[in-house]
Design an enzyme around this catalytic site. Structure first.
Site, PDB file in Angstrom:
ATOM      1  N   SER A  68      37.606  41.631  46.691  1.00 49.61           N
ATOM      2  CA  SER A  68      37.120  40.345  47.061  1.00 49.61           C
ATOM      3  C   SER A  68      37.639  39.288  46.242  1.00 49.61           C
ATOM      4  O   SER A  68      37.949  39.540  45.206  1.00 49.61           O
ATOM      5  CB  SER A  68      35.481  40.035  47.276  1.00 49.61           C
ATOM      6  OG  SER A  68      34.985  41.135  47.790  1.00 49.61           O
TER       7      SER A  68
HETATM    8  N1  SAH Z   1      33.067  45.190  46.493  1.00 48.73           N
HETATM    9  C1  SAH Z   1      34.342  45.454  46.855  1.00 48.73           C
HETATM   10  C2  SAH Z   1      34.972  44.863  47.968  1.00 48.73           C
HETATM   11  C3  SAH Z   1      35.483  45.991  48.692  1.00 48.73           C
HETATM   12  S1  SAH Z   1      36.126  45.611  50.307  1.00 48.73           S
HETATM   13  C4  SAH Z   1      35.199  44.969  45.384  1.00 48.73           C
HETATM   14  O1  SAH Z   1      34.921  44.296  44.571  1.00 48.73           O
HETATM   15  O2  SAH Z   1      36.522  45.424  45.253  1.00 48.73           O
HETATM   16  C5  SAH Z   1      34.605  46.406  51.138  1.00 48.73           C
HETATM   17  C6  SAH Z   1      34.415  47.937  51.082  1.00 48.73           C
HETATM   18  O3  SAH Z   1      33.332  48.381  51.902  1.00 48.73           O
HETATM   19  C7  SAH Z   1      35.578  48.727  51.351  1.00 48.73           C
HETATM   20  O4  SAH Z   1      35.949  49.593  50.091  1.00 48.73           O
HETATM   21  C8  SAH Z   1      35.207  49.436  52.553  1.00 48.73           C
HETATM   22  O5  SAH Z   1      35.622  50.936  52.485  1.00 48.73           O
HETATM   23  C9  SAH Z   1      33.630  49.667  52.323  1.00 48.73           C
HETATM   24  N2  SAH Z   1      32.826  49.858  53.324  1.00 48.73           N
HETATM   25  C10 SAH Z   1      32.804  49.494  54.704  1.00 48.73           C
HETATM   26  N3  SAH Z   1      32.005  49.985  55.443  1.00 48.73           N
HETATM   27  C11 SAH Z   1      31.371  50.929  54.509  1.00 48.73           C
HETATM   28  C12 SAH Z   1      30.113  51.579  54.698  1.00 48.73           C
HETATM   29  N4  SAH Z   1      29.335  51.915  56.077  1.00 48.73           N
HETATM   30  N5  SAH Z   1      29.373  52.362  53.683  1.00 48.73           N
HETATM   31  C13 SAH Z   1      30.112  52.087  52.333  1.00 48.73           C
HETATM   32  N6  SAH Z   1      31.183  51.437  52.371  1.00 48.73           N
HETATM   33  C14 SAH Z   1      31.703  50.758  53.245  1.00 48.73           C
END
Ligand code: SAH
Length: 218
Positions: A68
């Protein structure tokens, strides 16, 4: 780090400039800004992107996912910090691990879940190398939260859901807050609060997150 990248791109001074920009964008919560200053964001992206790690932008982390934008990490962190306890926090969507690492400086314990095993493996290594011992990870679909670890003082969702499932709200403690991007074509940041058995919901600004997806993948 200085050998390959050049000290200029990843130095504390670069991080300090990022904090000045966040402050100018209205992030006023000093502990949040300090936590952002304490976490080396360049270690949460691929080495080829490290020189861009302190720009205020989302960056690819593989598997079609992104780390993000620092502004939104700061905004969500400050919202949760300023509205109550962070003793026990659940994050849905570990991704690179950056958001969890920022929270680790402010919270008691972070429980973070990720559906993509390959991303979680790398994130775990980052937590270990930064000695962040209060982060607990699980490879699972976060749609049903993490009941065994709950209830939580705060829940942060970092992928956009169509709607907030009841089961997440059920894992909030009294005075607990949940912040999540919600929507498909257009998304809004929603802040839920549990108070005396009632749940309130406040709509904040428009946001742009990757979608919450069902099921776990290796
Ligand atoms: N907080 C993260 C943002 C990552 S983007 C950071 O600081 O880098 C969002 C993430 O959510 C992705 O890695 C994606 O694989 C995960 N995601 C999407 N759907 C999900 C689910 N149902 N359960 C767990 N993780 C999920």
């Amino acid at each position: 780090m200085s050998g390959v990248l050049g000290a200029g791109m990843t130095s504390q001074r670069t991080r300090t400039r990022l904090i000045e920009r966040l402050r100018a964008q209205g992030i006023a919560d000093e502990p949040t800004l300090q936590a952002i200053g304490a976490v080396p964001r360049h270690l949460f992206v691929d080495e080829a992107l490290a020189s861009r790690a302190y720009e205020d932008t989302a960056l690819p982390i593989g598997h079609g996912q992104t780390i993000s934008q620092p502004y939104i990490v700061a905004r969500m962190t400050a919202l949760l910090r300023q509205t109550g306890s962070l003793a026990k926090v659940l994050e849905i969507g570990t991704g690179s691990g950056y958001q969890a690492a920022v929270l680790a400086h402010l919270a008691g314990h972070i429980y973070t879940v990720e559906r993509v095993g390959a991303l979680l493996r790398v994130a775990r290594k980052r937590f270990a190398s930064l000695n962040l011992q209060n982060i607990h990870c699980r490879h699972t679909d976060g749609s049903s939260g993490w009941a065994e670890a709950g209830p939580f003082d705060a829940i942060i969702v970092t992928a956009a859901a169509r709607e907030v499932p009841e089961v997440w709200l059920g894992q909030l403690r009294e005075n607990g807050r949940l912040v999540a991007p919600v929507g498909i074509a257009s998304q809004a940041l929603l802040l839920y609060r549990r108070h005396g058995g009632e749940i309130s919901c406040e709509e904040l600004e428009g946001v742009n997150f990757v979608p919450l997806l069902p099921g776990g993948v290796v």
